[in-house]
Design a protein around this motif. Structure first.
Motif, PDB file in Angstrom:
ATOM      1  N   TYR A   1       0.858  -1.188   0.000  1.00 26.82           N
ATOM      2  CA  TYR A   1       0.000   0.000   0.000  1.00 26.82           C
ATOM      3  C   TYR A   1       0.892   1.235   0.000  1.00 26.82           C
ATOM      4  CZ  TYR A   1       1.010   0.609   4.960  1.00 26.82           C
ATOM      5  OH  TYR A   1       1.651   0.809   6.143  1.00 26.82           O
TER       6      TYR A   1
ATOM      7  N   SER B   1      -9.416   6.867   2.213  1.00 27.93           N
ATOM      8  CA  SER B   1      -8.571   6.531   3.356  1.00 27.93           C
ATOM      9  C   SER B   1      -7.968   5.157   3.091  1.00 27.93           C
ATOM     10  CB  SER B   1      -9.404   6.479   4.643  1.00 27.93           C
ATOM     11  OG  SER B   1     -10.380   5.443   4.534  1.00 27.93           O
TER      12      SER B   1
ATOM     13  N   SER C   1      -8.263   2.556   4.992  1.00 29.96           N
ATOM     14  CA  SER C   1      -9.306   1.554   5.259  1.00 29.96           C
ATOM     15  C   SER C   1     -10.316   1.503   4.116  1.00 29.96           C
ATOM     16  CB  SER C   1     -10.000   1.829   6.594  1.00 29.96           C
ATOM     17  OG  SER C   1     -10.522   3.137   6.626  1.00 29.96           O
TER      18      SER C   1
ATOM     19  N   LYS D   1      -8.673  -0.338   1.277  1.00 33.31           N
ATOM     20  CA  LYS D   1      -8.632  -1.767   1.616  1.00 33.31           C
ATOM     21  C   LYS D   1      -9.992  -2.418   1.368  1.00 33.31           C
ATOM     22  CE  LYS D   1      -7.970  -5.134   5.271  1.00 33.31           C
ATOM     23  NZ  LYS D   1      -7.813  -5.458   6.684  1.00 33.31           N
ATOM     24  N   LEU D   2     -11.046  -1.762   1.819  1.00 39.65           N
ATOM     25  CA  LEU D   2     -12.407  -2.288   1.646  1.00 39.65           C
ATOM     26  C   LEU D   2     -12.721  -2.514   0.172  1.00 39.65           C
ATOM     27  CD1 LEU D   2     -15.006  -2.940   3.322  1.00 39.65           C
ATOM     28  CD2 LEU D   2     -15.768  -0.630   2.743  1.00 39.65           C
TER      29      LEU D   2
ATOM     30  N   ASP E   1      -4.714  -9.199   5.462  1.00 45.62           N
ATOM     31  CA  ASP E   1      -4.328  -8.086   6.350  1.00 45.62           C
ATOM     32  C   ASP E   1      -3.438  -7.041   5.668  1.00 45.62           C
ATOM     33  OD1 ASP E   1      -2.081  -9.668   6.037  1.00 45.62           O
ATOM     34  OD2 ASP E   1      -1.496  -9.597   8.154  1.00 45.62           O
TER      35      ASP E   1
ATOM     36  N   SER F   1      -2.162  -3.770   4.506  1.00 44.68           N
ATOM     37  CA  SER F   1      -2.315  -2.371   4.961  1.00 44.68           C
ATOM     38  C   SER F   1      -2.713  -2.243   6.425  1.00 44.68           C
ATOM     39  CB  SER F   1      -3.304  -1.569   4.096  1.00 44.68           C
ATOM     40  OG  SER F   1      -4.647  -1.834   4.451  1.00 44.68           O
ATOM     41  N   ASP F   2      -2.945  -3.358   7.136  1.00 44.39           N
ATOM     42  CA  ASP F   2      -3.353  -3.251   8.546  1.00 44.39           C
ATOM     43  C   ASP F   2      -2.281  -2.577   9.402  1.00 44.39           C
ATOM     44  OD1 ASP F   2      -5.680  -4.451   7.863  1.00 44.39           O
ATOM     45  OD2 ASP F   2      -5.428  -6.256   9.092  1.00 44.39           O
TER      46      ASP F   2
ATOM     47  N   LEU G   1      -3.035   0.981   9.690  1.00 46.14           N
ATOM     48  CA  LEU G   1      -4.154   1.251  10.586  1.00 46.14           C
ATOM     49  C   LEU G   1      -3.713   1.143  12.039  1.00 46.14           C
ATOM     50  CD1 LEU G   1      -6.843  -0.807   8.606  1.00 46.14           C
ATOM     51  CD2 LEU G   1      -6.360   1.626   8.442  1.00 46.14           C
ATOM     52  N   GLU G   2      -2.836   0.140  12.322  1.00 50.00           N
ATOM     53  CA  GLU G   2      -2.286  -0.013  13.687  1.00 50.00           C
ATOM     54  C   GLU G   2      -1.448   1.206  14.062  1.00 50.00           C
ATOM     55  OE1 GLU G   2      -0.140  -3.648  13.345  1.00 50.00           O
ATOM     56  OE2 GLU G   2      -1.962  -4.814  12.956  1.00 50.00           O
TER      57      GLU G   2
ATOM     58  N   SER H   1      -1.763   4.242  12.943  1.00 49.24           N
ATOM     59  CA  SER H   1      -2.636   5.401  13.153  1.00 49.24           C
ATOM     60  C   SER H   1      -3.270   5.367  14.540  1.00 49.24           C
ATOM     61  CB  SER H   1      -3.730   5.431  12.091  1.00 49.24           C
ATOM     62  OG  SER H   1      -3.136   5.462  10.800  1.00 49.24           O
ATOM     63  N   ASN H   2      -3.514   4.130  15.022  1.00 46.55           N
ATOM     64  CA  ASN H   2      -4.118   3.985  16.348  1.00 46.55           C
ATOM     65  C   ASN H   2      -3.066   4.192  17.427  1.00 46.55           C
ATOM     66  OD1 ASN H   2      -6.522   3.420  15.100  1.00 46.55           O
ATOM     67  ND2 ASN H   2      -6.206   1.194  15.141  1.00 46.55           N
TER      68      ASN H   2
END
Length: 432
Positions: free
Chosen positions: A237, A397, A399, A402-403, A422, A424-425, A428-429, A431-432
């Motif tokens: 990504y 975004s 996510s 990814k969707l 998974d 690009s996860d 996302l991790e 960003s969190n």
């Protein structure tokens, strides 16, 4: 203009698709191509290793520019052969391509140029390599933190990460004695295992100017959570949030600029795409490897976002006037590529299984399915390689992208098809 793209993977399909969008381009040929390039370009039945035939085709068909996609013809000297015939070609010379063709050459150059990389030792003799491991670790299950690498080209698979003494000795045996990676096993490297997140930073250079592309993140291990054996890449990504502006400036200053100067000093001036595979450690970015062409699958999400005419960039690189171009323009939205693979990959797999649902996937908004290991058989698209498709989507975004990509994946079917779930996860991790 007429273009010839050399290769048959997802990267070459993406290049053909993007180059064909240029108003300056009339015809794009791909040699040998795949079922996807047969739709977006014209396939030519010449293999990437058939240098004389490729040169002959380019001359007879008055090809304006040839773009060499994969590493094998670059390392074999296809660029030199094209140039000797008075043809324009995009890619590094044989001498410059050794940066990827020999991991030993690369590591030694990194060391000489003081470019941050893992500590390492090189071995021509497997027994010496085994002794090196045995001297440092006495028990079979002793924890070790080493990576064993085959020296030459191994389709992205000649790297074995080892956690125990037994695994390290087995890796040496696989590379040097069993010759699992063929000629690449003549020499090997044992290096310290680096801890951190991996990132791919690609740059286009004419040997003077360096044009850095947005950072991407590849997913090399076969299975979710980075489990399983290494592959050629199960998805990517772009851009990745783990490389911020300050980190990118550091990578340019500590890695890209020094390697371009080092290649020039070594009388191997580099023109083309420089791909730095990096580990972002607590001590800063360190080079895992260099590739000398667009990554596959990083190329797909990168080109999905590129707004600038790629033909202008390619021509300026060849002519040594990259510095005259305006900065590259990018779609602000992120993009993700999910690789769909054949059952059994990265091991043995069956070919010739009919693929369905490609039309339905193509109808989805902001999706492009790039073909890699595909062929046409009796009017059907069938799998013809390990990594078969690069399902690529762009979204507002990560996510969202990814969707959309996985929505397209769900439309596509063939017996035994699989992918990681998974991709690009990590973004996302982060960003969190």
């Amino acid at each position: 203009m007429k273009f010839l793209i050399v290769g048959n993977g997802g990267r070459e399909h993406a290049l053909a698709w993007k180059i064909a969008q240029s108003p300056r381009v009339e015809t794009v040929y791909v040699a040998p191509g795949n079922a996807g390039t047969a739709i977006d370009a014209i396939n030519v039945p010449i293999e990437v290793t058939e240098t004389a035939k490729l040169v002959k085709f380019a001359k007879e068909n008055e090809i304006d520019i040839t773009v060499v996609g994969p590493e094998v013809p670059l390392v074999a000297g296809l660029v030199d052969a094209m140039q000797d015939a008075g043809l324009k070609v995009f890619g590094p010379s044989k001498a410059a391509a050794e940066l990827e063709g020999s991991k030993v050459f690369c590591k030694n150059l990194l060391h000489m140029a003081d470019i941050p990389t893992a500590g390492y030792r090189t071995f021509r003799d497997a027994e010496d390599a085994a002794r090196y491991i045995k001297d440092r670790y006495s028990e079979p299950n002793d924890p070790v933190h080493v990576v064993v690498k085959a020296d030459g080209l191994a389709a992205g698979k000649g790297v074995i990460v080892c956690s125990t003494r037994s695994e390290a000795l087995e890796a040496i045996d696989r590379i040097a004695h069993q010759r699992e990676f063929g000629e690449a096993g003549k020499e090997l490297i044992i290096e310290e295992k680096l801890i951190g997140q991996e990132a791919s930073v690609l740059a286009i250079t004419d040997g003077e100017t360096i044009m850095t592309l947005p950072a991407a993140q590849d997913h090399k291990p076969a299975y979710d959570g980075d489990a399983g054996p290494n592959t050629g890449g199960m998805g990517a990504y772009c851009p990745t949030p783990i490389v911020d502006e300050a980190m990118m400036e550091k990578i340019e200053a500590d890695v890209l600029v020094p390697i371009v100067h080092a290649m020039k000093r070594a009388r191997r001036p580099f023109k083309g795409v420089l791909y730095a595979g990096l580990m972002l450690t607590s001590a800063g970015p360190k080079v895992l490897e260099f590739n000398v062409r667009f990554g596959d699958p990083e190329c797909q999400p990168l080109l999905m976002r590129l707004k600038t005419d790629l033909v202008d960039v390619i021509e300026a690189t060849i002519d040594g006037r990259l510095g005259e171009l305006e900065p590259l323009q990018w779609d602000e939205r992120p993009s993700i590529c999910v690789v769909m693979a054949s059952e059994g990959y990265p091991g043995d797999y069956e070919k010739g299984r009919v693929i369905t649902g490609l039309d339905r996937a193509a109808e989805l908004t902001d999706v492009k399915v790039f073909h890699a290991g595909t062929a046409l058989k009796d009017g059907n698209v069938v799998n013809a390689g390990g990594r078969v498709l690069g399902v690529t989507a762009i979204g507002n975004s990560i996510s969202g992208a990814k969707l959309q990509a996985y929505k397209a994946v769900k439309e596509i079917r063939w017996q035994g098809a699989w992918c990681r779930k998974d991709i690009s996860d990590k973004a996302l991790e982060h960003s969190n």
